[in-house]
Design a protein around this motif. Structure first.
Motif, PDB file in Angstrom:
ATOM      1  N   THR A  75       0.855  -1.181   0.000  1.00  0.00           N
ATOM      2  CA  THR A  75       0.000   0.000   0.000  1.00  0.00           C
ATOM      3  C   THR A  75       0.894   1.235   0.000  1.00  0.00           C
ATOM      4  OG1 THR A  75      -1.778  -1.144   1.143  1.00  0.00           O
ATOM      5  CG2 THR A  75      -1.814   1.256   1.248  1.00  0.00           C
ATOM      6  N   PHE A  76       0.694   2.088  -0.987  1.00  0.00           N
ATOM      7  CA  PHE A  76       1.481   3.303  -1.186  1.00  0.00           C
ATOM      8  C   PHE A  76       0.687   4.492  -0.647  1.00  0.00           C
ATOM      9  CE2 PHE A  76       2.633   0.243  -4.378  1.00  0.00           C
ATOM     10  CZ  PHE A  76       4.006   0.378  -4.545  1.00  0.00           C
ATOM     11  N   ASP A  77       1.297   5.309   0.206  1.00  0.00           N
ATOM     12  CA  ASP A  77       0.652   6.484   0.797  1.00  0.00           C
ATOM     13  C   ASP A  77       0.761   7.667  -0.168  1.00  0.00           C
ATOM     14  OD1 ASP A  77      -0.412   8.493   2.379  1.00  0.00           O
ATOM     15  OD2 ASP A  77       1.362   8.634   3.672  1.00  0.00           O
ATOM     16  N   THR A  78      -0.082   7.646  -1.174  1.00  0.00           N
ATOM     17  CA  THR A  78      -0.032   8.706  -2.191  1.00  0.00           C
ATOM     18  C   THR A  78      -0.547  10.034  -1.642  1.00  0.00           C
ATOM     19  OG1 THR A  78      -2.134   7.866  -3.029  1.00  0.00           O
ATOM     20  CG2 THR A  78      -0.158   7.134  -4.148  1.00  0.00           C
ATOM     21  N   ASP A  79      -1.477  10.003  -0.680  1.00  0.00           N
ATOM     22  CA  ASP A  79      -1.989  11.240  -0.084  1.00  0.00           C
ATOM     23  C   ASP A  79      -0.860  11.994   0.618  1.00  0.00           C
ATOM     24  OD1 ASP A  79      -4.316  12.861   0.228  1.00  0.00           O
ATOM     25  OD2 ASP A  79      -4.423  12.259   2.337  1.00  0.00           O
ATOM     26  N   GLY A  80      -0.070  11.287   1.424  1.00  0.00           N
ATOM     27  CA  GLY A  80       1.049  11.926   2.116  1.00  0.00           C
ATOM     28  C   GLY A  80       2.083  12.474   1.150  1.00  0.00           C
ATOM     29  N   TYR A  81       2.343  11.708   0.083  1.00  0.00           N
ATOM     30  CA  TYR A  81       3.300  12.136  -0.940  1.00  0.00           C
ATOM     31  C   TYR A  81       2.852  13.450  -1.590  1.00  0.00           C
ATOM     32  CZ  TYR A  81       5.802  12.076  -5.422  1.00  0.00           C
ATOM     33  OH  TYR A  81       6.555  12.409  -6.512  1.00  0.00           O
ATOM     34  N   TYR A  82       1.589  13.515  -1.993  1.00  0.00           N
ATOM     35  CA  TYR A  82       1.108  14.720  -2.669  1.00  0.00           C
ATOM     36  C   TYR A  82       0.866  15.883  -1.713  1.00  0.00           C
ATOM     37  CZ  TYR A  82       1.056  12.571  -7.213  1.00  0.00           C
ATOM     38  OH  TYR A  82       1.450  11.985  -8.391  1.00  0.00           O
ATOM     39  N   LYS A  83       0.472  15.606  -0.472  1.00  0.00           N
ATOM     40  CA  LYS A  83       0.332  16.690   0.514  1.00  0.00           C
ATOM     41  C   LYS A  83       1.675  17.382   0.725  1.00  0.00           C
ATOM     42  CE  LYS A  83      -3.718  15.390   3.133  1.00  0.00           C
ATOM     43  NZ  LYS A  83      -4.256  14.842   4.387  1.00  0.00           N
ATOM     44  N   ALA A  84       2.766  16.609   0.739  1.00  0.00           N
ATOM     45  CA  ALA A  84       4.107  17.193   0.898  1.00  0.00           C
ATOM     46  C   ALA A  84       4.456  18.119  -0.265  1.00  0.00           C
ATOM     47  CB  ALA A  84       5.152  16.086   1.028  1.00  0.00           C
ATOM     48  N   GLN A  85       3.801  17.925  -1.413  1.00  0.00           N
ATOM     49  CA  GLN A  85       4.027  18.774  -2.588  1.00  0.00           C
ATOM     50  C   GLN A  85       2.948  19.845  -2.719  1.00  0.00           C
ATOM     51  OE1 GLN A  85       4.547  16.507  -6.214  1.00  0.00           O
ATOM     52  NE2 GLN A  85       5.476  14.831  -5.083  1.00  0.00           N
ATOM     53  N   ASN A  86       2.047  19.892  -1.731  1.00  0.00           N
ATOM     54  CA  ASN A  86       0.920  20.835  -1.760  1.00  0.00           C
ATOM     55  C   ASN A  86       0.081  20.636  -3.022  1.00  0.00           C
ATOM     56  OD1 ASN A  86      -0.637  22.799  -0.501  1.00  0.00           O
ATOM     57  ND2 ASN A  86       0.375  24.473  -1.612  1.00  0.00           N
ATOM     58  N   THR A  87      -0.147  19.338  -3.348  1.00  0.00           N
ATOM     59  CA  THR A  87      -0.893  18.976  -4.548  1.00  0.00           C
ATOM     60  C   THR A  87      -2.062  18.079  -4.159  1.00  0.00           C
ATOM     61  OG1 THR A  87       1.114  19.069  -5.893  1.00  0.00           O
ATOM     62  CG2 THR A  87      -0.723  17.798  -6.788  1.00  0.00           C
ATOM     63  N   GLU A  88      -3.218  18.372  -4.722  1.00  0.00           N
ATOM     64  CA  GLU A  88      -4.398  17.546  -4.487  1.00  0.00           C
ATOM     65  C   GLU A  88      -4.282  16.263  -5.307  1.00  0.00           C
ATOM     66  OE1 GLU A  88      -9.165  17.750  -5.468  1.00  0.00           O
ATOM     67  OE2 GLU A  88      -8.044  19.615  -5.320  1.00  0.00           O
ATOM     68  N   CYS A  89      -4.768  15.149  -4.735  1.00  0.00           N
ATOM     69  CA  CYS A  89      -4.787  13.902  -5.502  1.00  0.00           C
ATOM     70  C   CYS A  89      -6.127  13.200  -5.312  1.00  0.00           C
ATOM     71  CB  CYS A  89      -3.631  12.985  -5.109  1.00  0.00           C
ATOM     72  SG  CYS A  89      -3.763  12.219  -3.501  1.00  0.00           S
ATOM     73  N   PHE A  90      -6.494  12.398  -6.261  1.00  0.00           N
ATOM     74  CA  PHE A  90      -7.768  11.678  -6.236  1.00  0.00           C
ATOM     75  C   PHE A  90      -7.676  10.378  -5.454  1.00  0.00           C
ATOM     76  CE2 PHE A  90     -10.861   8.770  -8.324  1.00  0.00           C
ATOM     77  CZ  PHE A  90     -12.022   9.425  -7.933  1.00  0.00           C
ATOM     78  N   TYR A  91      -6.545   9.679  -5.554  1.00  0.00           N
ATOM     79  CA  TYR A  91      -6.352   8.392  -4.878  1.00  0.00           C
ATOM     80  C   TYR A  91      -5.474   8.600  -3.643  1.00  0.00           C
ATOM     81  CZ  TYR A  91      -8.024   6.460  -9.285  1.00  0.00           C
ATOM     82  OH  TYR A  91      -8.762   6.164 -10.389  1.00  0.00           O
ATOM     83  N   PRO A  92      -6.049   8.568  -2.427  1.00  0.00           N
ATOM     84  CA  PRO A  92      -5.247   8.791  -1.227  1.00  0.00           C
ATOM     85  C   PRO A  92      -4.263   7.662  -0.934  1.00  0.00           C
ATOM     86  CG  PRO A  92      -7.516   8.303  -0.634  1.00  0.00           C
ATOM     87  CD  PRO A  92      -7.466   8.419  -2.130  1.00  0.00           C
TER      88      PRO A  92
END
Length: 123
Positions: A75-92
């Motif tokens: 399981t990849f934490d894509t929400d944390g990755y994109y939050k660190a870039q200040n970017t919204e993502c669809f798949y958390p």
């Protein structure tokens, strides 16, 4: 005896090995600093956590311990990755479920963007 190195385990017919790589296809760069967790499927259908990892500056994780035959999930934490870039993502989070056999190496890559992802069995 000491645990097998990844290279030794790749040639051991009694284990399977895994590695992973995250590529941010929107930026065209490695997905560095992304948290991921490895789980093993249990007989009752639940998943037991085995280990947690963070991708390196090249977007790779190479320090998974050797595993057995079975069904696993990363399981990849894509929400944390994109939050660190200040970017919204669809798949958390993105979860990839795969099957292993002894004596094999499995590379589990993730190609990622804020609104989509894909994977394949790498080498």
């Amino acid at each position: 005896s000491p645990p097998l190195t990844m290279e030794e385990a790749k040639h051991d017919q009694n284990t399977a090995t895994i590695s992973s790589h995250v590529l941010d296809t929107a930026l065209g760069t490695p997905g560095k600093g992304l948290n991921m967790t490895l789980y093993q499927k249990q007989e009752d259908g639940s998943y037991a956590k085995l280990s947690s990892h963070v991708t390196n500056s090249d977007g790779r994780v190479k320090d998974f311990k050797p595993i057995g035959a079975g069904i696993y999930m990363i399981t990849f934490d894509t929400d944390g990755y994109y939050k660190a870039q200040n970017t919204e993502c669809f798949y958390p989070e993105c979860s990839i479920v795969f099957r292993t056999k002894l004596g094999e190496h499995y590379h589990v890559p993730l190609l990622l963007s804020p609104f989509g992802y894909t994977t394949y069995r790498g080498s």
